[in-house]
Design a protein around this motif. Structure first.
Motif, PDB file in Angstrom:
ATOM      1  N   GLY A  16      57.088  40.523  17.619  1.00  0.00           N
ATOM      2  CA  GLY A  16      56.184  39.450  17.220  1.00  0.00           C
ATOM      3  C   GLY A  16      54.943  39.414  18.075  1.00  0.00           C
ATOM      4  N   GLU A  17      55.100  39.708  19.355  1.00  0.00           N
ATOM      5  CA  GLU A  17      53.968  39.687  20.279  1.00  0.00           C
ATOM      6  C   GLU A  17      53.020  40.860  20.037  1.00  0.00           C
ATOM      7  OE1 GLU A  17      53.199  38.945  25.038  1.00  0.00           O
ATOM      8  OE2 GLU A  17      54.492  40.559  24.381  1.00  0.00           O
ATOM      9  N   GLN A  18      53.466  41.843  19.279  1.00  0.00           N
ATOM     10  CA  GLN A  18      52.586  42.970  18.980  1.00  0.00           C
ATOM     11  C   GLN A  18      51.544  42.640  17.915  1.00  0.00           C
ATOM     12  OE1 GLN A  18      55.865  46.440  20.134  1.00  0.00           O
ATOM     13  NE2 GLN A  18      54.726  46.632  18.241  1.00  0.00           N
ATOM     14  N   SER A  19      51.620  41.456  17.319  1.00  0.00           N
ATOM     15  CA  SER A  19      50.544  41.011  16.441  1.00  0.00           C
ATOM     16  C   SER A  19      49.276  40.894  17.279  1.00  0.00           C
ATOM     17  CB  SER A  19      50.858  39.634  15.850  1.00  0.00           C
ATOM     18  OG  SER A  19      52.081  39.636  15.176  1.00  0.00           O
ATOM     19  N   PRO A  20      48.172  41.492  16.845  1.00  0.00           N
ATOM     20  CA  PRO A  20      46.936  41.383  17.622  1.00  0.00           C
ATOM     21  C   PRO A  20      46.587  39.925  17.913  1.00  0.00           C
ATOM     22  CG  PRO A  20      46.670  42.996  15.887  1.00  0.00           C
ATOM     23  CD  PRO A  20      47.993  42.332  15.652  1.00  0.00           C
ATOM     24  N   GLY A  21      46.484  39.591  19.198  1.00  0.00           N
ATOM     25  CA  GLY A  21      46.143  38.234  19.589  1.00  0.00           C
ATOM     26  C   GLY A  21      47.329  37.338  19.830  1.00  0.00           C
ATOM     27  N   ALA A  22      48.550  37.828  19.603  1.00  0.00           N
ATOM     28  CA  ALA A  22      49.726  36.959  19.739  1.00  0.00           C
ATOM     29  C   ALA A  22      50.402  37.087  21.098  1.00  0.00           C
ATOM     30  CB  ALA A  22      50.741  37.275  18.641  1.00  0.00           C
ATOM     31  N   SER A  23      49.819  37.828  22.032  1.00  0.00           N
ATOM     32  CA  SER A  23      50.466  38.013  23.325  1.00  0.00           C
ATOM     33  C   SER A  23      50.584  36.682  24.063  1.00  0.00           C
ATOM     34  CB  SER A  23      49.684  39.026  24.174  1.00  0.00           C
ATOM     35  OG  SER A  23      48.342  38.639  24.311  1.00  0.00           O
ATOM     36  N   MET A  24      51.638  36.563  24.867  1.00  0.00           N
ATOM     37  CA  MET A  24      51.966  35.297  25.520  1.00  0.00           C
ATOM     38  C   MET A  24      52.082  35.494  27.025  1.00  0.00           C
ATOM     39  SD  MET A  24      55.130  34.262  22.989  1.00  0.00           S
ATOM     40  CE  MET A  24      55.224  35.105  21.410  1.00  0.00           C
ATOM     41  N   THR A  25      51.881  34.413  27.766  1.00  0.00           N
ATOM     42  CA  THR A  25      52.085  34.446  29.212  1.00  0.00           C
ATOM     43  C   THR A  25      53.587  34.411  29.499  1.00  0.00           C
ATOM     44  OG1 THR A  25      52.077  32.044  29.460  1.00  0.00           O
ATOM     45  CG2 THR A  25      49.941  33.145  29.548  1.00  0.00           C
ATOM     46  N   ARG A  26      53.934  34.659  30.755  1.00  0.00           N
ATOM     47  CA  ARG A  26      55.340  34.618  31.160  1.00  0.00           C
ATOM     48  C   ARG A  26      55.933  33.237  30.884  1.00  0.00           C
ATOM     49  NH1 ARG A  26      58.627  33.170  35.569  1.00  0.00           N
ATOM     50  NH2 ARG A  26      56.865  32.047  36.435  1.00  0.00           N
ATOM     51  N   ASP A  27      55.201  32.174  31.243  1.00  0.00           N
ATOM     52  CA  ASP A  27      55.715  30.828  31.049  1.00  0.00           C
ATOM     53  C   ASP A  27      55.856  30.492  29.567  1.00  0.00           C
ATOM     54  OD1 ASP A  27      55.911  30.383  33.756  1.00  0.00           O
ATOM     55  OD2 ASP A  27      53.948  29.459  33.939  1.00  0.00           O
ATOM     56  N   GLU A  28      54.920  30.969  28.750  1.00  0.00           N
ATOM     57  CA  GLU A  28      55.026  30.749  27.311  1.00  0.00           C
ATOM     58  C   GLU A  28      56.243  31.468  26.736  1.00  0.00           C
ATOM     59  OE1 GLU A  28      50.237  30.177  26.362  1.00  0.00           O
ATOM     60  OE2 GLU A  28      51.170  32.157  26.210  1.00  0.00           O
ATOM     61  N   LYS A  29      56.470  32.692  27.200  1.00  0.00           N
ATOM     62  CA  LYS A  29      57.646  33.429  26.734  1.00  0.00           C
ATOM     63  C   LYS A  29      58.939  32.718  27.133  1.00  0.00           C
ATOM     64  CE  LYS A  29      56.427  38.244  26.030  1.00  0.00           C
ATOM     65  NZ  LYS A  29      56.905  39.618  26.243  1.00  0.00           N
ATOM     66  N   ALA A  57      57.789  41.251  34.262  1.00  0.00           N
ATOM     67  CA  ALA A  57      58.068  39.952  34.878  1.00  0.00           C
ATOM     68  C   ALA A  57      58.644  38.973  33.858  1.00  0.00           C
ATOM     69  CB  ALA A  57      56.797  39.384  35.503  1.00  0.00           C
ATOM     70  N   SER A  58      58.152  39.047  32.625  1.00  0.00           N
ATOM     71  CA  SER A  58      58.650  38.153  31.574  1.00  0.00           C
ATOM     72  C   SER A  58      60.106  38.453  31.237  1.00  0.00           C
ATOM     73  CB  SER A  58      57.790  38.287  30.312  1.00  0.00           C
ATOM     74  OG  SER A  58      56.474  37.848  30.544  1.00  0.00           O
ATOM     75  N   VAL A  59      60.422  39.738  31.046  1.00  0.00           N
ATOM     76  CA  VAL A  59      61.801  40.122  30.739  1.00  0.00           C
ATOM     77  C   VAL A  59      62.727  39.697  31.881  1.00  0.00           C
ATOM     78  CG1 VAL A  59      63.371  42.043  30.297  1.00  0.00           C
ATOM     79  CG2 VAL A  59      61.092  42.056  29.275  1.00  0.00           C
ATOM     80  N   LYS A  60      62.292  39.924  33.106  1.00  0.00           N
ATOM     81  CA  LYS A  60      63.094  39.576  34.282  1.00  0.00           C
ATOM     82  C   LYS A  60      63.347  38.071  34.341  1.00  0.00           C
ATOM     83  CE  LYS A  60      63.230  40.414  39.308  1.00  0.00           C
ATOM     84  NZ  LYS A  60      63.451  39.034  39.774  1.00  0.00           N
ATOM     85  N   ALA A  61      62.297  37.275  34.135  1.00  0.00           N
ATOM     86  CA  ALA A  61      62.430  35.819  34.203  1.00  0.00           C
ATOM     87  C   ALA A  61      63.351  35.296  33.105  1.00  0.00           C
ATOM     88  CB  ALA A  61      61.047  35.166  34.093  1.00  0.00           C
ATOM     89  N   ILE A  62      63.211  35.838  31.909  1.00  0.00           N
ATOM     90  CA  ILE A  62      64.059  35.408  30.798  1.00  0.00           C
ATOM     91  C   ILE A  62      65.510  35.810  31.048  1.00  0.00           C
ATOM     92  CG2 ILE A  62      64.530  35.780  28.335  1.00  0.00           C
ATOM     93  CD1 ILE A  62      61.437  36.038  28.012  1.00  0.00           C
TER      94      ILE A  62
END
Length: 515
Positions: A16-29, A57-62
C-alpha cells in the motif's frame, strides 16, 4: 461442517505504501499497525526492511510493539535482504520473512536476466537461508499469473522442501481472470506432491478491477491466505481491498467454506485512519467504507429499508463500525466524553501531553463547529500526532490572506522554525497559490507540487477541510496533510507538513521491486 480459517495478510504498510505519495513515517506506520492488530489481522506486512533506514526502523518498531498479529518483512531472494528482515524482526512475538523472485518468462528474461535453472536455484537457496534465521517463511512467485505452469510446480515443490510454510501466487500486474486464475491455483495444489505442507496464498492487483474477484475465486479452489490492503491501497490501480474480501466472506457464509477472525466493527475506523494518514480519500461509492455505502436516496429504496432493512441492505452499517446511536460531542463536552469517544474509535495517545494538546484542539474546534463528528476527531488526532512526530519542524504562527475582485490575491504569513519566527508575503493566481509562494520565499525547497486536494471532512458549511499536498524532490514523493475549518489554514499546514517530511533523509520511497 466446520469452516476452515482464511488467513488475512495485510500489506497496507508495504505494498500500500508503494502508491506514489502514500509513504508514511515510522509513527504513522505504528498507528496503522496498532489499528490492524485491533482489527485482528493475522499477518501485518510491516515493510521492506532493506529498502531504507526508515523502513528498517519501522519494521523493527512494529515488530517490538505488536503482540496479537504476526509481523512480516518483505525480502528479495538475496541474503542481504533476508539478513536485514531477520534483524528487524528480532523483537517480534511472531515474525515472518516473506521472500520472493519473479518466475514469468518476461520477468526472468528482461528484469532478472536469468534462466529458469538460475531462478530455481536462487529461490530454493533463499528459502533455506531464511529458514535458518526464522521459523516462518513465505515464498512468492512474482508474476505468477504469467508464469509457466510446469516451472511453477518445480519451484513450489523445491521451496516447500526447503522450508517455506506459505506459498504466494501473485497476480502482480492484474492480468488474471477469476476462473482462469482460480483454476491455476487448484491445479497447482493438486499437482505438487508436497502441497499439503504449505498454505497457498494469493496477492492480486486491481489493474482490470478484478483483484477481489480473483482472490475470492482462488479461495474456492483451495487458497487459504489472501493478501490485501485497507481501502484497496497499492501501486497503480491498487490491491484487493481487505474490507471487501472480509465482508464478502462474512456475508456469503452460504458459499464460502472459510471464515476469518477479523473484528469487522473496526473496519470503518481503520479505513478512515489510513485515508487520513496517506491523504488518499475514499471515493463516496466505495464498497463497505464509502460515505454512500449505506445511504439510500431513492424513495423506493428508503421505503423498503424503513419497512425491513434487508430489502436493500445485505449487511448492516453497525457490522463495519458505523454506529447509529453515538454521543454527539460539542463545546460543553468534557474530557471524559472526549477520551471515551476516542477510545471507541481505536485511538490511543502515547503521552498525557498528547492527550492534553488534542483536548485543547478539540475545544478550539468546538468553538467553531456546533457538533463534532467522528471524522472531525480523527482529523484532529492526526494533526496532533503529526505535530508530535516531526521534531524540528516548520510551523505556522500567523496567516493573513486578501482576496478581492479585480486584484491579485495576496498572502502574508509568519512561520516558526527552531525557535525563530520568519515573515513572508507574496501574490499569486489564487489565495492558496499566494500562500504557497510566500512559504517558498522562505523555504526555497526546490520541490515540485504534484497534487493539491481538498476534501470536506463532514457535511455542512462549518465542515473542516482536509487538505493533501504532494511534493516531489529528486524522485522522492511525500504527502502532507492539514485540517481546519479554514481551508486556507489547512492548505498551509498541509504544505508545511510535506516540507517537514521531505527534509528527512530516511523518507525514501520504498519501491524497489513489487509483487
Amino acid at each position: 461442517m466446520k469452516k476452515q480459517k482464511l488467513i488475512i495478510f495485510d500489506t497496507t504498510l508495504r505494498d500500500g505504501e508503494q502508491s506514489p505519495g502514500a509513504s508514511m513515517t515510522r509513527d504513522e506506520k505504528l498507528r496503522v499497525a496498532k489499528a490492524l492488530e485491533k482489527l485482528r489481522v493475522d499477518v501485518i506486512e510491516a515493510g521492506f526492511a532493506v529498502s531504507s533506514p526508515g523502513d528498517f526502523a519501522s519494521v523493527k518498531a512494529i515488530a517490538e510493539t505488536i503482540k496479537d498479529s504476526t509481523v512480516c518483512s518483505l525480502a528479495r531472494a538475496k541474503n542481504q535482504d533476508i539478513d536485514s528482515a531477520a534483524e528487524a524482526l528480532k523483537g517480534a512475538s511472531s515474525g515472518r520473512i516473506h521472500t520472493f523472485i519473479a518466475t514469468s518468462p518476461i520477468h526472468m528474461k528482461y528484469k532478472l536476466q536469468m534462466n529458469p535453472d538460475q531462478v530455481f536455484e536462487q529461490a530454493v537457496s533463499a528459502v533455506k537461508y531464511a529458514r535458518n534465521l526464522i521459523d516462518d517463511v513465505e515464498f512468492s512467485l512474482e508474476d505468477a499469473s504469467r508464469s509457466d505452469f510446469d516451472f511453477m510446480c518445480r519451484v513450489i515443490e523445491g521451496v516447500i522442501g526447503a522450508g517455506a510454510k506459505t506459498i504466494n501466487l501473485p497476480d502482480t500486474v492484474g492480468y488474471g481472470f477469476p476462473e482462469e486464475y482460480a483454476n491455476t491455483i487448484g491445479r497447482l495444489i493438486e499437482s505438487i506432491p508436497n502441497s499439503d505442507k504449505a498454505i497457498f496464498s494469493v496477492h492480486c492487483h486491481n489493474d482490470l478491477g478484478l483483484a477481489v474477484s480473483n482472490s475470492l475465486a482462488a479461495v474456492m479452489k483451495g487458497a487459504r491466505q489472501i493478501e490485501c490492503t485497507i481501502n484497496g491501497l497499492g501501486e497503480r490501480a491498487g490491491n484487493a481491498a481487505l474490507e471487501e474480501v472480509v465482508m464478502a466472506v462474512r456475508t456469503r457464509k452460504d458459499i464460502f467454506p472459510v471464515e476469518t477472525r477479523i473484528e469487522t466493527i473496526h473496519i470503518t475506523s481503520t479505513s478512515r485512519l489510513v485515508s487520513s494518514i496517506t491523504g488518499f480519500p475514499v471515493q463516496p461509492n466505495k464498497a463497505i467504507v464509502g460515505a454512500n455505502a449505506f445511504a439510500h436516496e431513492s424513495g423506493i429504496h428508503q421505503d423498503g429499508v424503513l419497512k425491513f432493512r434487508e430489502t436493500y441492505e445485505i449487511m448492516s452499517a453497525q457490522d463495519v463500525g458505523l454506529q447509529t446511536n453515538k454521543i454527539v460531542l460539542g463545546k460543553l463536552s468534557g474530557r471524559a466524553a472526549f477520551a471515551a469517544r476516542l477510545e471507541e474509535l481505536g485511538t490511543h495517545f502515547e503521552s498525557k501531553t498528547e492527550m492534553n494538546e488534542a483536548f485543547a484542539k478539540f475545544k478550539d474546534l468546538a468553538d467553531k463547529k456546533r457538533e463534532i463528528y467522528d471524522e472531525d476527531l480523527q482529523a484532529l488526532v492526526s494533526e496532533v500526532q503529526l505535530d508530535e512526530s516531526n521534531g524540528d519542524q516548520i510551523t505556522l504562527e500567523a496567516l493573513e490572506v486578501i482576496s478581492k475582485t479585480g486584484r491579485p490575491p495576496s498572502a502574508t504569513l509568519t512561520l516558526k522554525y527552531k525557535g525563530e519566527s520568519y515573515d513572508s508575503s507574496s501574490e499569486g493566481d489564487g489565495p492558496v497559490d499566494a500562500a504557497f509562494k510566500a512559504i517558498e520565499k522562505l523555504a526555497k525547497s526546490d520541490t515540485e507540487l504534484k497534487l493539491y486536494s481538498v476534501n470536506a471532512v463532514t457535511a455542512g458549511t462549518d465542515s473542516q477541510g482536509e487538505v493533501t499536498v504532494r511534493l516531489e524532490k529528486g524522485g522522492r514523493i511525500v504527502n502532507g496533510q492539514g485540517a481546519d475549518t479554514d481551508v486556507l489554514v489547512a492548505s498551509v499546514r498541509a504544505y508545511l507538513h510535506a516540507l517537514n517530511l521531505i527534509q528527512n533523509p530516511d523518507r525514501l520511497h520504498p519501491q524497489l521491486d513489487g509483487i
